[in-house]
Structure formats: C-alpha cells, structure tokens
Design an enzyme around this catalytic site. Structure first.
Site, PDB file in Angstrom:
ATOM      1  N   SER A 154      67.801  -1.591  41.787  1.00 33.06           N
ATOM      2  CA  SER A 154      67.871   0.179  41.662  1.00 33.06           C
ATOM      3  C   SER A 154      67.099   0.069  43.106  1.00 33.06           C
ATOM      4  CB  SER A 154      67.639   0.317  40.433  1.00 33.06           C
ATOM      5  OG  SER A 154      68.729   0.651  39.849  1.00 33.06           O
TER       6      SER A 154
ATOM      7  N   LYS B 271      68.906   2.026  45.875  1.00 34.62           N
ATOM      8  CA  LYS B 271      68.846   3.902  45.719  1.00 34.62           C
ATOM      9  C   LYS B 271      68.046   4.520  46.804  1.00 34.62           C
ATOM     10  CE  LYS B 271      69.647   4.116  40.430  1.00 34.62           C
ATOM     11  NZ  LYS B 271      69.891   2.740  39.941  1.00 34.62           N
TER      12      LYS B 271
ATOM     13  N   SER C  56      66.336   6.969  37.961  1.00 31.65           N
ATOM     14  CA  SER C  56      66.927   5.111  38.096  1.00 31.65           C
ATOM     15  C   SER C  56      68.428   5.559  37.443  1.00 31.65           C
ATOM     16  CB  SER C  56      66.618   4.127  37.702  1.00 31.65           C
ATOM     17  OG  SER C  56      66.859   3.255  38.615  1.00 31.65           O
TER      18      SER C  56
END
Length: 491
Positions: A104, A107, A162
């Site tokens: 993640s 991102k 997230s």
C-alpha cells in the site's frame, strides 16, 4: 464355468485398476501421523522464516563501509534508506536499489499524481469496477457503485484508511480528466516516477494489490515521497489522526476513519515525536513496508523499510535517531565554489555531512541539464557518497569545453572563395543605401522589436524553469549523478 468366472474376475480387476485414480493408490496416514507431519512441516517452515529474518538483520548497511562514515544500526528490513528530502543526501543505505513489492505504500505515488492533475473540489465517481476489485480482507471504507465524494475526501481515505476502492476510483477519474482512463493514470505513474529519477520501479495498479510486475525500491520510494512532501495538502493530510466524510448522494450517514501510521499517535508505544506522516503497507508477498517522514526542526528526512519481518517501527526509529544524531547541515558558503560554477540558483544551498567532517572534505560531479542556458546539477560527494545536490548556473567556458556548445555570437564572413558576397553582406549593403531618416526609423523599430523579444524570452525562460523544477524536480538529476557514481564504485 470356472474358467469363465476366472476370466470375468480378471477383467473386472483390470478395469478397476484402470479407473481408480492414482492418488487413491497411496495409503492415507493415520490421524496421529498427520498431526506429527504437519507439526514437523510447520517447524521447518518457521525455522526457515527465522533464518531468513536473522540473515536480513545481520546484513551490514552499505553506508557502514564508507570511510569516515558513522556506523549505522542493523535493521530487519531487507532494504532500508534515510534520505534528506531537500538535498537528496543519503544518510543510511541498505540495499536501497533492490526491488521489492511495495503493497500500500504505492498509494503515495497515486496521491502525488492526483495532486498534480486534479483539484480538491473535483468529484470522484465510483464505478462498478472500482468496487469489484475488493475482497473481504481488503482495506476499504464501504463505497458503493455510482456514489460520489470530493477529491479531498478521497485523498484522506487513501492515506489514512488505505482504502483500495478509493485509490482505484481516483485513478479512474483523474485518468478521464487527463483525456484517457484508468490505464492513462497508471502510465502517468510510471512516467512521473521516471522523471523523478526512479530506476527500479514498475507500477501496474494504483493501490498496491499484489502483482509480480508491480515493484519498487527503497531509493525510489524516498524520491517519490520527497516530491510529494513539497505539497502542503499532503503534509496536512499525512498528520491527521481522524477524518470524517459527510453524507453522499447515496449514503445518509457519515464515515469516520483513523490514521494507520502508529508513530503519529502519542498514546502508542511506537510514537515518535519528530514523525510528520507516512504510509503503511502489507501483503503476504511484500511483508511489512513502511514509509515515514520526520522533521526535528533542522532536518526533514524520509525513511523507507521494505520487506521487514521484524518490527518496522523500531527499525524506522533506530535509523532516524542515527541520522539526526550524526549528521548536520554544512552551508556551501563555507566551501570554495567550484570554478565551473557561475552561481547557485537555490537559496542557502547546503550539504549534509558527518559531524566530524567539513566542507574541505567534499568532491563534486557536474551534470549539464540545459546547455543553451548553461544550467546544471552539482552533486557533492564525501568519500564517494552523495551528500547533497544543488542546481546552478555554469560558466559558458565550461559548457563549451564539455559539450562544444557556445553562447557566443558568430559573425558571418563574405564568401570570398566563390568571388561573390554572401546574402548577409548584400543585405547590409542594401540597408546602407537607404536614406538616413529611413535607417533611423528602421533602427528604432528594430530596437523596440528586439527589446520585446528579449523581454518575452526572459518571461518564457522563467516560466520554463519553474515548470521544470515542479515537474522534474531536482531528484531526477541527483539520481542520475548518484547512479553514475554508484556504477563507478561497483566497478
């Protein structure tokens, strides 16, 4: 009959041997045997995991091998870096160019592209595709098809919660604003990271869901985060602990979510007083990934740990403390300016050096970035290690000696070899034959036009410089120099 019976029996046995699956041929182990075998396999797997974890911890950071460099701590992360976000100085480095799955922390790049290509008030419409990517164990905030939120709300959901469906929707909507679609956004992620100097990354989605073709490096993530940190909107979001999205066109209830980065929470054992934000990540394939920014009032640093099977927060704290305790800014005003440099284009340029080193210990390398305007990037080195990158105006002599390009005006001589004058000479003779009042008037007009052209060029140049700094950033240039120096060291 007996012979016939025997033959039939033989045929039946042959048929049974043919149709019974091979897997059923092997005897099943007893329950006790299964448990023992499973336990043994689990112990072997655990043992291999612990061995790999310990081997990663025992790997010595490459920066520990630099002469005169402070010895840094060992960490469990397979790759780790601490970099100054303004100068590009690398203070701690362990396999910083090794490729890993990011999870993640992807991102962060998604948010950077969104900030550079959209406005906070833009609408983010959720398609069915953005919802269909989710599984029950994926992070999300429960968005629905055809639901709409603002870009501002979406960026908070990406960085704090997230949310995977939000990352997809942002990429889809921004891609359409750019004249394309979701894939346009993904291509922009790859193009932009390359502009920043990333050399070991490939991006195939906007949220970091596992894909063997989706990978990055610790150094690349430090470059991306350094660029993102220049956006005030990011710094504000990254330090927020709680955020609430209001009612939408489909949902009459609010949604509240919290910050996942534990170093920001004062009541958490992982709290770090200098932390200013970051992003967490985890998949079974990537293991723990963590990006963190920190500011102690003197230095603004970014730390990245990848594939960390220990305590990523403890590792991050250790390399931050090491960096803050052992390095200081050294203004370049304290060092002799290289003779190839006409002037620095940045205010108060500096390098970061170990506390026992000084400006006299510096070497440097120059990369010409714009020969026409004599612009360049200077990377300062301490025993081969990049300790700062500065933009500068170069001397015309250096540019000409290096590239052959000259900014000097060259006069056109008559073409005497052919016995005829050149076109330029004929033009000068024609002008000379004009009456004086006409020549004066023509000269005045020409002078005014020349001043207008010069003024226009200055404006265009300034705009171009600002645009290049905003979209290329100094990171790409310092990365190019760093990689060249690294190649020299590897040889």
């Amino acid at each position: 009959m007996g012979i016939a019976l025997k033959r039939m029996t033989a045929v039946l046995l042959l048929i049974m041997m043919i149709i019974i699956p091979v897997s059923d041929v092997y005897a099943e182990p007893q329950a006790g045997q299964t448990a023992e075998m499973g336990h043994a396999a689990q112990e072997t797997e655990l043992s291999d995991f612990e061995k790999q974890k310990q081997a990663s911890y025992e790997t010595v950071p490459e920066t520990n091998n630099i002469a005169g460099w402070p010895e840094g701590p060992k960490v469990y992360g397979n790759s780790a870096i601490v970099m100054d976000m303004n100068s590009g100085a690398i203070l701690y480095g362990k396999k910083i160019d090794e490729k890993h799955y990011p999870a993640s922390i992807t991102k962060l790049l998604t948010v950077l592209i969104a900030l550079e290509n959209s406005d906070p008030d833009d609408e983010v419409l959720f398609s069915q595709d953005s919802i269909d990517i989710l599984r029950s164990d994926y992070a999300s905030i429960g968005m629905r098809p055809n639901e709409i939120i603002s870009m501002k709300d979406a960026l908070y959901a990406i960085l704090l919660a997230s949310a995977n469906e939000v990352s997809y929707a942002v990429a889809e909507n921004v891609g359409k604003q750019m004249g394309g679609d979701y894939n346009t956004f993904i291509q922009t992620m790859n193009d932009r990271s390359a502009e920043l100097g990333c050399t070991g990354s490939n991006w195939v989605n906007a949220n970091g869901l596992h894909d063997e073709h989706h990978y990055t490096t610790a150094h690349d993530m430090a470059l991306i985060t350094s660029e993102l940190y220049q956006h005030e909107e990011f710094r504000t979001i990254a330090q927020t602990l709680n955020y609430t999205i209001g009612t939408t066109n489909l949902v009459n209830e609010t949604r509240t979510f919290q910050q996942h980065h534990k170093m920001l929470w004062s009541d958490n054992q992982n709290y770090y007083k200098y932390c200013t934000g970051g992003k967490t990540g985890y998949t079974d394939e990537s293991r723990t990934t963590l990006v963190t920014t920190a500011d102690n009032g003197k230095l603004q640093l970014v730390a990245v740990v990848l594939k960390d099977d220990g305590d990523a927060y403890a590792d991050t704290k250790a390399i931050f403390d090491y960096s803050f305790d052992n390095f200081s800014k050294v203004p370049l005003s304290e060092a002799d300016k290289p003779e190839e440099i006409k002037s620095y284009t940045e205010d108060d340029p500096y390098v970061l050096l170990p506390d026992n080193a000084g400006a006299d210990d510096l070497d440097y390398e120059i990369t010409i970035t714009d020969e026409k305007h004599a612009e360049g990037s200077i990377t300062f080195l301490y025993n081969g290690q990049p300790v700062g990158n500065v933009q500068a105006t170069l001397t015309a002599e250096y540019v000409e000696d290096t590239t052959g390009y000259s900014t000097k005006l060259k006069l056109v001589e008559p073409d005497t070899a052919s016995g005829t004058d050149s076109k330029e000479t004929n033009l000068l003779q024609m002008i000379a034959s004009l009456p004086m009042p006409v020549r004066i008037a023509a000269g005045s007009v020409a002078g005014a036009v020349l001043l207008l052209i010069i003024f226009s060029v200055i404006i265009v140049r300034r705009r171009a410089v600002r645009r290049r700094r905003r979209h290329r950033g100094s990171a790409r240039r310092r990365q190019r120099v760093y990689m060249r120096q690294k190649t020299k060291r590897d040889r």
